[in-house]
Scaffold this motif. Structure first.
Motif, short mmCIF file in Angstrom:
data_model
loop_
_atom_site.label_atom_id
_atom_site.label_comp_id
_atom_site.label_asym_id
_atom_site.label_seq_id
_atom_site.Cartn_x
_atom_site.Cartn_y
_atom_site.Cartn_z
N GLU A 197 4.41 -26.75 23.47
CA GLU A 197 5.76 -26.99 23.00
C GLU A 197 6.07 -28.48 23.05
N GLY A 198 7.09 -28.89 22.31
CA GLY A 198 7.46 -30.29 22.26
C GLY A 198 7.91 -30.68 20.87
N THR A 223 12.34 -25.11 9.17
CA THR A 223 12.21 -24.57 10.53
C THR A 223 12.27 -25.74 11.52
N PRO A 224 13.43 -26.40 11.65
CA PRO A 224 13.49 -27.59 12.51
C PRO A 224 13.40 -27.28 14.00
N THR A 225 13.76 -26.06 14.40
CA THR A 225 13.71 -25.70 15.83
C THR A 225 13.03 -24.35 16.00
N PRO A 226 11.74 -24.25 15.70
CA PRO A 226 11.06 -22.96 15.81
C PRO A 226 10.99 -22.48 17.25
N ARG A 227 11.24 -21.19 17.45
CA ARG A 227 11.12 -20.52 18.75
C ARG A 227 9.98 -19.52 18.64
N ILE A 228 8.87 -19.80 19.31
CA ILE A 228 7.66 -19.00 19.16
C ILE A 228 7.42 -18.22 20.45
N ARG A 229 7.14 -16.93 20.29
CA ARG A 229 6.85 -16.11 21.47
C ARG A 229 5.49 -16.49 22.03
N THR A 250 10.87 -34.24 11.81
CA THR A 250 10.55 -33.77 13.15
C THR A 250 10.95 -32.31 13.31
N LEU A 251 10.20 -31.61 14.15
CA LEU A 251 10.48 -30.23 14.51
C LEU A 251 10.39 -30.11 16.02
N GLU A 252 11.28 -29.35 16.63
CA GLU A 252 11.29 -29.14 18.08
C GLU A 252 10.82 -27.72 18.36
N LEU A 253 9.55 -27.59 18.75
CA LEU A 253 8.97 -26.27 19.00
C LEU A 253 9.18 -25.87 20.45
N ALA A 254 9.74 -24.70 20.65
CA ALA A 254 9.92 -24.16 22.00
C ALA A 254 9.16 -22.84 22.11
N VAL A 255 8.52 -22.63 23.25
CA VAL A 255 7.79 -21.40 23.53
C VAL A 255 8.67 -20.51 24.41
N GLN A 256 8.73 -19.23 24.09
CA GLN A 256 9.56 -18.30 24.85
C GLN A 256 8.83 -16.97 25.06
#
Length: 419
Positions: A266-267, A165-171, A283-289
């Motif tokens: 996020e970050g 999950t290198p670029t997780p998009r979390i609600r 590394t993982l890039e977590l974004a909040v959406q």
């Protein structure tokens, strides 16, 4: 622990369509060229083994053409399930020097005063990243290239750290589950027999970097006693070896759970696995959406007389995140030409309104031009595009009723009923 790993794989949606995966990964070998410059030279990793000899690569220095022995099977498993339509991973290779970890809470991993002789020799660090995985692997090359008949260097994967999950998009407001697994194979049989039977103690570290600031989120040292830094923001990790084979190789789990994610969380998340004098990091890039809710008023009908402008349309785009990447389009369906077209008229956007959960709202306005009877029954639509939405976006619409046309239609309907 193996059933937990399987459950996590299913929960994270990593049970994707598998393929044989790439046999060769093309890399860049990066090293210091002096004067603050870096040199990049082509290199390659041969992952899949077969009965045939490796293909010749006269374009590569044999020390940068590596045939990888993967005792734990972690690399092979990762690329065996690599989607066929996914882009090739970006790969960099560099020299690595075994060193003790500097953090005080990890001092129990290296009670010796110096690095053991079993770790002498040349080491390489390989880092790969793609939309479907991110990993690092410490390789122990043999001292001399081997003719097979192509000149190639044999190398063993000692420590591999991997996430699917290198670029997780979390609600916004939901829990984040960041996948992490790792594998360790003792670099030499002597190194394995010099330790107590079973997997060695290890250290797990999760850090977040965002807007130039870094924070230690969680630290754990299963198998060691000592004072640990307190976890931040309710973070929890599944930190354990999955097996207890006496001489290895061993696989482990460091999956990270963060409850009720907010925008400030996020970050870039750095996951590091520490073994005595060896460290692997990915590394993982977590974004909040949060997708917007779209409402259009007045609705469901708007009225206008011929050659008069309908009322102003207000499209409320509410409680979305992030604020960047939002686009609002006005469309007109039907009318005299009976097809879709861009809606004409004056349009503007309001300022952003901020909410306590970190989401934002705004309103889009359209003042349509005067209408004709031929536009009776046409539909005005407000279409919103945002990174959290599918490609078609989300829309709301109203139907235009033109007074004279409506009266004529009603009169015809009454006459037909009385005949």
């Amino acid at each position: 622990m193996k059933p937990l790993s399987l459950l996590l794989a299913v929960a994270l949606g990593t049970a994707t369509v598998v393929s044989a995966g790439p046999a060769v990964i093309e890399c860049w070998f990066v090293e210091d060229a002096g004067g603050g410059r870096l040199s990049k030279k082509p290199s390659a990793l041969l992952l899949r083994q077969s009965s045939e000899s490796p293909p010749p690569r006269p374009d590569l220095d044999p020390e940068r053409y590596l045939k990888v022995h993967d005792p734990a099977g972690t690399l092979l498993a990762a690329f065996r399930r690599y989607p066929r339509d996914a882009p090739a991973p970006r790969c960099e290779m560099s020299h690595y020097v075994p060193l003790p970890a500097s953090a005080i809470w990890l001092s129990g991993l290296t009670p010796e005063q110096s690095c053991p002789r079993a770790l002498d020799g040349r080491w390489l660090m390989v880092s790969m990243s793609s939309p479907v995985l991110s990993l690092s692997s410490l390789l122990r090359p043999q001292s001399e290239p081997q003719p097979e008949p192509a000149l190639i260097t044999m190398a063993t994967a000692v420590l591999t750290v991997l996430t699917h999950t290198p670029t997780p998009r979390i609600r916004l407001g939901q829990d984040a589950l960041l996948d992490l697994s790792f594998a360790y194979s003792p670099p030499t049989p002597k190194a394995a027999t010099s330790l107590a039977p079973g997997p060695p103690p290890f250290g797990l570290e999760w850090r977040r970097q965002h807007l130039g600031k870094g924070h230690l989120m969680l630290a754990a040292t299963p198998g060691l006693s000592g004072q640990m830094p307190a976890a931040r923001e309710g973070a929890v990790a599944f930190a354990a070896w999955d097996d207890d084979e006496p001489l290895g190789p061993w696989t482990g789990n460091g999956t990270f759970w963060l409850p009720a994610v907010q925008p400030f969380q996020e970050g870039t998340y750095l996951a590091t696995v520490h073994l005595p004098y060896l460290q692997g990091q990915t590394t993982l890039e977590l974004a909040v959406q949060k997708p917007p809710k779209v409402t259009l008023t007045p609705a469901p009908l708007i009225w206008a007389a011929p050659r008069e402008a309908p009322p102003e349309l207000l499209c409320l785009v509410s409680h979305f995140y992030p604020s960047e990447g939002l686009e609002v389009e006005w469309e007109l369906w039907g009318g005299p030409e009976g097809r879709f077209q861009k809606a004409e008229g004056q349009r503007w956007l309001s300022a952003l309104s901020h909410h306590s959960d970190g989401s934002v709202s705004l309103s889009a306005h359209l003042q349509p031009p005067p209408v004709t009877t031929g536009q009776h029954g046409a539909r005005y639509a407000c279409r919103v595009h945002h990174p959290s939405l599918p490609a078609l976006g989300r829309s709301a619409e109203v139907t235009l009723q033109v007074a004279a046309a409506y009266l004529a239609t009603s009169k015809d309907s009454v006459e037909k009923k009385t005949q």
